[in-house]
Structure formats: structure tokens, C-alpha cells
Write an enzyme that holds these catalytic residues in place. Structure first.
Site, mmCIF file in Angstrom:
data_model
loop_
_atom_site.group_PDB
_atom_site.id
_atom_site.type_symbol
_atom_site.label_atom_id
_atom_site.label_comp_id
_atom_site.label_asym_id
_atom_site.label_seq_id
_atom_site.Cartn_x
_atom_site.Cartn_y
_atom_site.Cartn_z
ATOM 1 C CD GLN A 259 -2.674 -1.305 -0.333
ATOM 2 O OE1 GLN A 259 -3.435 -0.596 -0.757
ATOM 3 N NE2 GLN A 259 -2.231 -2.359 -1.179
ATOM 4 C CG HIS A 262 -1.508 2.312 -3.886
ATOM 5 N ND1 HIS A 262 -2.138 2.196 -5.135
ATOM 6 C CD2 HIS A 262 -1.676 1.165 -3.201
ATOM 7 C CE1 HIS A 262 -2.611 0.919 -5.159
ATOM 8 N NE2 HIS A 262 -2.604 0.161 -4.111
ATOM 9 C CD GLU A 327 -8.187 1.740 1.013
ATOM 10 O OE1 GLU A 327 -7.022 2.172 1.249
ATOM 11 O OE2 GLU A 327 -8.566 1.424 0.150
ATOM 12 C CG HIS A 328 -6.953 -2.304 2.416
ATOM 13 N ND1 HIS A 328 -6.026 -1.335 1.875
ATOM 14 C CD2 HIS A 328 -7.699 -2.634 1.513
ATOM 15 C CE1 HIS A 328 -6.693 -1.118 0.628
ATOM 16 N NE2 HIS A 328 -7.535 -2.074 0.468
ATOM 17 C CG ASP A 361 -5.249 -3.824 -3.564
ATOM 18 O OD1 ASP A 361 -6.013 -3.486 -3.043
ATOM 19 O OD2 ASP A 361 -4.100 -3.592 -3.572
ATOM 20 C CG HIS A 420 -49.434 19.089 5.586
ATOM 21 N ND1 HIS A 420 -49.097 20.246 5.008
ATOM 22 C CD2 HIS A 420 -48.356 18.370 5.266
ATOM 23 C CE1 HIS A 420 -47.870 20.463 4.601
ATOM 24 N NE2 HIS A 420 -47.261 18.906 4.872
HETATM 25 N N1 LIG Z 1 -9.077 4.053 -1.469
HETATM 26 C C1 LIG Z 1 -9.188 3.510 -2.605
HETATM 27 O O1 LIG Z 1 -10.167 2.793 -2.805
HETATM 28 C C2 LIG Z 1 -8.035 3.450 -3.736
HETATM 29 C C3 LIG Z 1 -8.001 2.625 -4.656
HETATM 30 C C4 LIG Z 1 -6.871 2.769 -5.712
HETATM 31 C C5 LIG Z 1 -6.109 3.748 -5.505
HETATM 32 N N2 LIG Z 1 -6.210 4.687 -4.342
HETATM 33 C C6 LIG Z 1 -5.482 5.907 -4.279
HETATM 34 O O2 LIG Z 1 -5.816 6.758 -5.347
HETATM 35 C C7 LIG Z 1 -4.524 7.612 -5.584
HETATM 36 C C8 LIG Z 1 -4.245 7.747 -6.961
HETATM 37 O O3 LIG Z 1 -3.674 8.651 -6.998
HETATM 38 P P1 LIG Z 1 -2.925 9.175 -8.541
HETATM 39 O O4 LIG Z 1 -2.090 10.502 -8.326
HETATM 40 O O5 LIG Z 1 -2.030 8.024 -8.918
HETATM 41 O O6 LIG Z 1 -3.905 9.441 -9.530
HETATM 42 P P2 LIG Z 1 -5.055 10.546 -9.659
HETATM 43 O O7 LIG Z 1 -5.800 10.150 -11.110
HETATM 44 O O8 LIG Z 1 -5.904 10.468 -8.362
HETATM 45 O O9 LIG Z 1 -4.611 11.976 -9.560
HETATM 46 C C9 LIG Z 1 -4.071 12.323 -10.652
HETATM 47 C C10 LIG Z 1 -4.460 13.835 -10.934
HETATM 48 O O10 LIG Z 1 -4.310 14.800 -10.029
HETATM 49 C C11 LIG Z 1 -4.232 15.824 -10.439
HETATM 50 N N3 LIG Z 1 -3.086 16.652 -9.932
HETATM 51 C C12 LIG Z 1 -2.013 16.154 -9.489
HETATM 52 N N4 LIG Z 1 -1.404 17.310 -9.015
HETATM 53 C C13 LIG Z 1 -1.831 18.277 -8.807
HETATM 54 C C14 LIG Z 1 -1.787 19.606 -8.479
HETATM 55 N N5 LIG Z 1 -0.592 20.004 -7.889
HETATM 56 N N6 LIG Z 1 -2.891 20.444 -8.642
HETATM 57 C C15 LIG Z 1 -4.104 20.001 -9.098
HETATM 58 N N7 LIG Z 1 -4.117 19.048 -9.370
HETATM 59 C C16 LIG Z 1 -3.050 17.877 -9.505
HETATM 60 C C17 LIG Z 1 -3.994 15.910 -11.992
HETATM 61 O O11 LIG Z 1 -5.115 16.560 -12.331
HETATM 62 C C18 LIG Z 1 -3.895 14.385 -12.247
HETATM 63 O O12 LIG Z 1 -4.511 14.298 -13.439
HETATM 64 C C19 LIG Z 1 -3.569 7.148 -4.837
HETATM 65 O O13 LIG Z 1 -3.584 7.823 -3.476
HETATM 66 C C20 LIG Z 1 -3.792 5.583 -4.388
HETATM 67 O O14 LIG Z 1 -3.385 5.209 -3.051
HETATM 68 C C21 LIG Z 1 -7.161 4.475 -3.601
HETATM 69 N N1 LIG Z 2 -5.033 -0.827 -2.844
HETATM 70 C C1 LIG Z 2 -5.869 -0.003 -3.688
HETATM 71 C C2 LIG Z 2 -7.094 0.561 -2.790
HETATM 72 O O1 LIG Z 2 -6.564 1.303 -1.780
HETATM 73 C C3 LIG Z 2 -6.511 -0.656 -4.850
HETATM 74 C C4 LIG Z 2 -5.427 -1.187 -5.747
HETATM 75 C C5 LIG Z 2 -5.695 -1.074 -7.193
HETATM 76 N N2 LIG Z 2 -4.568 -1.770 -7.863
HETATM 77 C C6 LIG Z 2 -3.814 -2.220 -6.573
HETATM 78 N N3 LIG Z 2 -4.439 -1.758 -5.581
HETATM 79 ZN ZN LIG Z 3 -3.167 -1.570 -3.623
#
Ligand SMILES: NC(=O)c1ccc[n+]([C@@H]2O[C@H](COP(=O)([O-])OP(=O)(O)OC[C@H]3O[C@@H](n4cnc5c(N)ncnc54)[C@H](O)[C@@H]3O)[C@@H](O)[C@H]2O)c1
Ligand SMILES: N[C@H](CO)Cc1c[nH]c[nH+]1
Ligand SMILES: [Zn+2]
Length: 437
Positions: A259, A262, A327-328, A361, A420
Site C-alpha cells: 500500500q 501507491h 481502509e484495509h 485489490d 396537510h
Molecule cells: N481508497 C481506494 O479505494 C483506492 C483505490 C485505488 C487507488 N487509491 C489511491 O488513489 C490515488 C491515485 O492517485 P494518483 O495520483 O496516482 O492518480 P489520480 O488520478 O487520483 O490523480 C492524478 C490527477 O491529480 C491531479 N493533480 C496532481 N497534482 C496536482 C496539483 N498539484 N494540482 C492540481 N491537481 C493535481 C491531476 O489532474 C492528475 O490528473 C492514490 O493515492 C492511491 O493510493 C485509492
Molecule cells: N489498494 C488500492 C485501494 O486502496 C487498490 C489497488 C488497485 N490496484 C492495486 N491496488
Molecule cells: Zn493496492
């Protein structure tokens, strides 16, 4: 180094409170930026979405290029190697089989007064599914969003997925095809959420937005709630592992790093009942970090937000876990079912050392879009229910109205809402004066 806390230390509560309140997202800076982005998209539609995509994803687009054409989707999907295609299909099938079981029943009954009562579930008409794509690319999140929406019967599914520098992951397109998604837009971040909520010239608004994302996406979802429905705040990933010292420290290190990799804002916590074992896991994490491809991200997350907590026993570990509401939650202990019964605030629980969180995941079946930042205290992972609404039904017979109408008249009078009461009285008078209408 992550923080190392021991519940027998005098300063434990202070250190634990600091851990709980660590600001991983939701900073005023992020919220201000997001407010500006939403206002821009509302004011200038496609033009703003294109400008913001150029600024944040380094991709120059015209409005007509925002949406992937069916030909582009098919061409990209065809590039996916067979092994990945088979794995995605297996994942989709398992996720579908799990979510079909969540479909709730309609209900209808007649009560003792003769009133017909019940409820009916219907899907939202259009869902906007956010698929992250900044630091990593998530074909699995396409399935986790779209499959439950399809099972619920949503008519229109629109995905927004950023493609930084124009790089497309073909597996995202294949997953969209497999799940039967209707529209895919190469737009990410807060601008995607704003476009889905308010609509632009090329992106029709939706009724509900679901899906995970970084702090900007999470803040934007908070802000558009009310204009559209949202599922929950699914921000930077988290894992809490409760483990006894019978475990392999290397397995646990990998689970924690799974995690952490990510996002620098992700959080990984170990609770164990033996300080020496905790130190062995920390050493295993450090060793794995040296070789991990994403060591920069995972290392920053582990250093800034990682934690090891030594509890007196597993019961205390469960109580701490409930305060964290992760979360997990992985339970790597001899009797995970017994411990799980005590863990009541968690998005998803993984039972036993043979159930790494990563299975959830991808292919376990339950959804991986889960509440973060302690919101598992009050919300649940994405499900079929997120794409459904419940409408209540009531049908009065003259006899039923005769039986319960007078109480409504009294209550209307007590609220000084005359019309009413009269709407009931008019019918009761007809009832008392002969032929029923
Ligand atoms: N909780 C869940 O169920 C789950 C599942 C999968 C992934 N996640 C999380 O999702 C997140 C994915 O994040 P990511 O960054 O890879 O992708 P993302 O698509 O969420 O974010 C990317 C976007 O963020 C915006 N951005 C980045 N920097 C910026 C700035 N300075 N100002 C304004 N906008 C900005 C941009 O528009 C960009 O397209 C990770 O934190 C991951 O841990 C959570
Ligand atoms: N762990 C993420 C949710 O917090 C989901 C994910 C997608 N691919 C890998 N991991
Ligand atoms: Zn994951």
C-alpha cells in the site's frame, strides 16, 4: 524511519493521537486549488478542461479529443497480452459474482390497517466512474467501479481517467470494454470530477460519481456532493496489519509496502504483540525498499506515515485498530475469525496470513474502492447499493385511510399546516358520507 510506539510507554497516548491526526490529505491548500478548478470548469466548460489537462497532465487536447473514440478503445484493447486479458476476465467474473449477491430485494406488504406499504430499488441513470492514473494506472479500478454499476442496472457509464503525457494503458481500455462502459474521457483530477458533476459541452453530467483518487480527487468529490451523489472519500491507500510473532517478517513487510507504493501519502501500520518481532519487520521493510521499483514513493510513505505499534495483547490491538478505522485490515494471527469479531471499524478485513491484501485489490471478489482517512467509522466500500436508490411506496384503501387518517389530521394541526390536514379531512368526509370515490 516509521514511528515506533509501545502501549506500555507513558507517552503512548500522545504519540498515538499524533498518528491519528497526521495530515495526509485534506489540507487547506489542496481544497483552495480544487475550489478554483471547479469554478473554472463551471465557467468555461471544455476549454477549462483542456487547459487544466495541459497544465496537470502535460497533454494538449482539443474538445473533440477529450473522449476516446470506440475505434481507439478497440485498438488499445487489442494490444493487451493474452495473460493480462485472461486475468482481467477472471477478475471481472469474480467481482461480478460477489456483487450480484449484494442486489437487494424490493418489498411490498399489507399492514393490519389495510395499508399497502413497501419500497422499490432503482438504479441511477448515469454514473461517472473515476479511475486514477497519476502515479500508477488502474485497470482493476475500472472493474471495481463498472461491474457493480452494471449489476445495479445503470444505463450510462462514463469513465474519467488521466493519461499523463498522453500515455494510455491498454489494459484500462480492455477493462472498460469487458465491463461494458459507454464513454471514456482522458481527463483526470478535480477537473474530471467537476466535468462529471456539472457537465461541459462534450461531457454530459452524471447523477453519481464513484471511485478512488488522490487528495485533489477526494477534495473535489467532497465539494460536488449535493449537486451529484458520491460514494465515499476513497483517498490515498492504507493498510493496518495485526500480526503475532509466528509470521514471516518478509511477508508482512511486502504487505505493508504494497500500500505504501501507491502514493507518498499512503499509510502502512503494523500492530504486533512483541517489540523484537516489530523490529524484525522494520528491518525486512528496509531491505525490500532497497530493491523495489517504486522505492521512492513507498519509502517516503513509510518514512512519513508508517508506524509500528506494540500492544500488550491482541485484544488491545483490536481496540487500537477500531480507533484507526483503517481502509484495509490484515489479521495475520492464529485465529483471525475470533479477532475479526472484535474489529468493527474497517473497510475490508483479510483473514489469516494466506490472504495478502493484494488479493482484494485484484481478484478476491469484494470491492477495492474503500473508505480512507478514518472514514470507515461511518462508511463502507463501494457496492451495488451505491448505484441504487430506494423509493418508498404507500397505498391507502378507504378503510386504511379511515383507520390512520385521523392521527394525521391531529399531527397536521399541531404543526399548523392546515392544507396537510384538510387533504386528509376531505377524503374522510367523503368516506363518511356514503358512496366511495
Ligand atoms: N481508497 C481506494 O479505494 C483506492 C483505490 C485505488 C487507488 N487509491 C489511491 O488513489 C490515488 C491515485 O492517485 P494518483 O495520483 O496516482 O492518480 P489520480 O488520478 O487520483 O490523480 C492524478 C490527477 O491529480 C491531479 N493533480 C496532481 N497534482 C496536482 C496539483 N498539484 N494540482 C492540481 N491537481 C493535481 C491531476 O489532474 C492528475 O490528473 C492514490 O493515492 C492511491 O493510493 C485509492
Ligand atoms: N489498494 C488500492 C485501494 O486502496 C487498490 C489497488 C488497485 N490496484 C492495486 N491496488
Ligand atoms: Zn493496492
Amino acid at each position: 524511519m516509521p514511528v515506533f510506539l509501545d502501549t506500555s510507554d507513558a507517552g503512548f497516548e500522545h504519540g498515538f493521537a499524533a498518528l491519528l491526526s497526521a495530515k495526509r490529505e485534506d489540507s487547506p491548500d489542496v481544497d483552495d486549488v480544487v475550489a478554483g478548478i471547479i469554478a473554472e470548469v463551471r465557467a468555461r466548460g471544455d476549454a477549462a478542461v483542456c487547459d487544466l489537462t495541459e497544465r496537470f497532465d502535460r497533454l494538449s487536447l482539443t474538445p473533440s479529443e477529450l473522449r476516446f473514440s470506440p475505434e481507439e478503445i478497440a485498438e488499445q484493447a487489442a494490444r493487451v497480452p493474452d495473460a493480462e486479458r485472461v486475468a482481467l476476465e477472471q477478475a471481472a467474473q469474480r467481482i461480478r459474482a460477489y456483487h450480484v449477491r449484494q442486489m437487494p430485494e424490493d418489498a411490498w406488504w399489507t399492514d393490519p390497517e389495510g395499508a399497502g406499504l413497501g419500497w422499490r430499488w432503482t438504479p441511477v441513470s448515469a454514473a461517472g466512474l473515476y479511475v486514477p492514473g497519476g502515479l500508477a494506472s488502474y485497470p482493476s479500478s475500472v472493474l471495481m467501479n463498472a461491474v457493480p454499476a452494471k449489476v445495479a442496472g445503470v444505463e450510462r457509464l462514463a469513465i474519467c481517467v488521466p493519461t499523463p503525457d498522453g500515455v494510455v494503458n491498454p489494459a484500462v481500455m480492455l477493462a472498460a470494454q469487458i465491463a461494458g462502459v459507454d464513454e471514456v474521457y482522458r481527463v483526470g483530477g478535480a477537473q474530471a470530477i467537476a466535468a462529471l458533476a456539472y457537465g461541459t459541452e462534450s461531457i454530459a453530467p452524471v447523477d453519481k460519481i464513484t471511485g478512488p483518487g488522490n487528495a485533489f480527487v477526494a477534495a473535489a468529490k467532497r465539494r460536488v456532493f449535493g449537486k451529484v451523489g458520491i460514494d465515499m472519500i476513497a483517498g490515498p491507500s492504507e493498510i493496518l496489519v495485526i500480526a503475532d510473532s509466528e509470521n514471516d517478517p518478509d511477508w508482512l513487510a511486502l504487505d505493508l509496502l504494497s500500500q505504501a507504493e501507491h502514493d507518498e501519502s499512503a499509510q502502512s501500520i503494523l500492530i504486533c504483540d512483541d517489540a523484537e518481532f516489530g523490529r524484525r519487520v522494520v528491518a525486512a521493510v528496509e531491505a525490500r525498499l532497497e530493491t523495489l521499483e517504486r522505492r521512492a514513493i513507498a519509502g517516503a510513505s513509510w518514512r512519513d506515515f508508517g508506524a509500528v505499534i506494540v500492544a500488550r495483547d491482541l485484544e488491545e490491538a483490536a481496540a487500537l485498530s477500531n480507533r484507526i478505522a483503517p481502509e484495509h485490515l490484515e489479521l495475520c494471527v492464529a485465529e483471525p475469525d475470533v479477532l475479526a469479531a472484535q474489529c468493527v471499524h474497517a473497510g475490508a478485513i483479510f483473514l489469516g496470513a494466506w490472504t495478502p491484501e493484494a488479493i482484494g485489490d485484484y481478484v478476491g471478489g469484494p470491492n477495492h474502492v474503500l473508505p480512507t482517512a478514518r472514514s470507515a467509522r461511518f462508511s463502507s466500500g463501494l457496492s451495488v447499493l451505491d448505484f441504487l436508490k430506494r423509493t418508498t411506496l404507500a397505498r391507502m384503501s378507504p378503510e386504511a385511510l379511515g383507520a390512520i387518517g385521523p392521527a394525521a389530521e391531529v399531527l397536521a394541526r399541531s404543526e399548523s399546516l392546515e392544507a396537510h390536514g384538510l387533504s386528509v379531512t376531505a377524503r374522510l368526509q367523503r368516506l363518511n358520507c356514503g358512496p366511495k370515490g
